[in-house]
Design a protein around this motif. Structure first.
Motif, short mmCIF file in Angstrom:
data_model
loop_
_atom_site.label_atom_id
_atom_site.label_comp_id
_atom_site.label_asym_id
_atom_site.label_seq_id
_atom_site.Cartn_x
_atom_site.Cartn_y
_atom_site.Cartn_z
N LEU A 77 0.86 -1.18 0.00
CA LEU A 77 0.00 0.00 0.00
C LEU A 77 0.90 1.23 0.00
N TYR A 78 0.50 2.23 -0.77
CA TYR A 78 1.26 3.47 -0.89
C TYR A 78 0.34 4.66 -0.72
N GLN A 79 0.93 5.79 -0.42
CA GLN A 79 0.19 7.04 -0.46
C GLN A 79 1.01 8.02 -1.27
N LYS A 80 0.32 9.00 -1.87
CA LYS A 80 1.03 10.00 -2.64
C LYS A 80 2.00 10.75 -1.73
N GLY A 85 7.67 21.35 -5.90
CA GLY A 85 8.00 21.75 -7.25
C GLY A 85 7.96 20.62 -8.28
N ILE A 86 7.70 19.41 -7.82
CA ILE A 86 7.69 18.27 -8.73
C ILE A 86 6.33 17.58 -8.78
N CYS A 87 5.81 17.17 -7.59
CA CYS A 87 4.55 16.44 -7.57
C CYS A 87 3.81 16.67 -6.26
#
Length: 90
Positions: A77-80, A85-87
């Motif tokens: 499982l991941y989260q943003k 300046g990138i994402c």
């Protein structure tokens, strides 16, 4: 020998089942290149709880038998994560 066609058919059935829940926001299957035998499934769910509920159904459990012998999964499982300046992050 692992059958890619059989694996993709099993994954497709799972993806169609999960999409019916209305809580799977997007899904994409990636295949390694250059002779790789790896596939990566990236799925975005409404929440961790929605994913757990979908995985906990008897119907989903019955799908697991459709995968070819030798199929190995490493779910994570991941989260943003924001990088200025990138994402964007959560």
């Amino acid at each position: 020998m692992l059958s890619f066609g059989h694996l993709v058919a099993a994954w497709t059935a799972d993806a169609e089942y999960m999409k019916k829940s209305g809580n799977l926001l997007s899904v994409q299957l990636y295949r390694g290149i250059g002779g790789s035998r790896l596939f990566t499934n990236v799925a975005v769910w409404r929440s961790t709880e929605h994913l757990r509920a979908a995985l906990g159904t008897p119907e989903f459990a019955s799908h697991l038998a459709s995968y070819p012998a030798g199929t190995v999964a490493y779910p994570h499982l991941y989260q943003k994560f924001a990088v200025e300046g990138i994402c964007e992050g959560e």
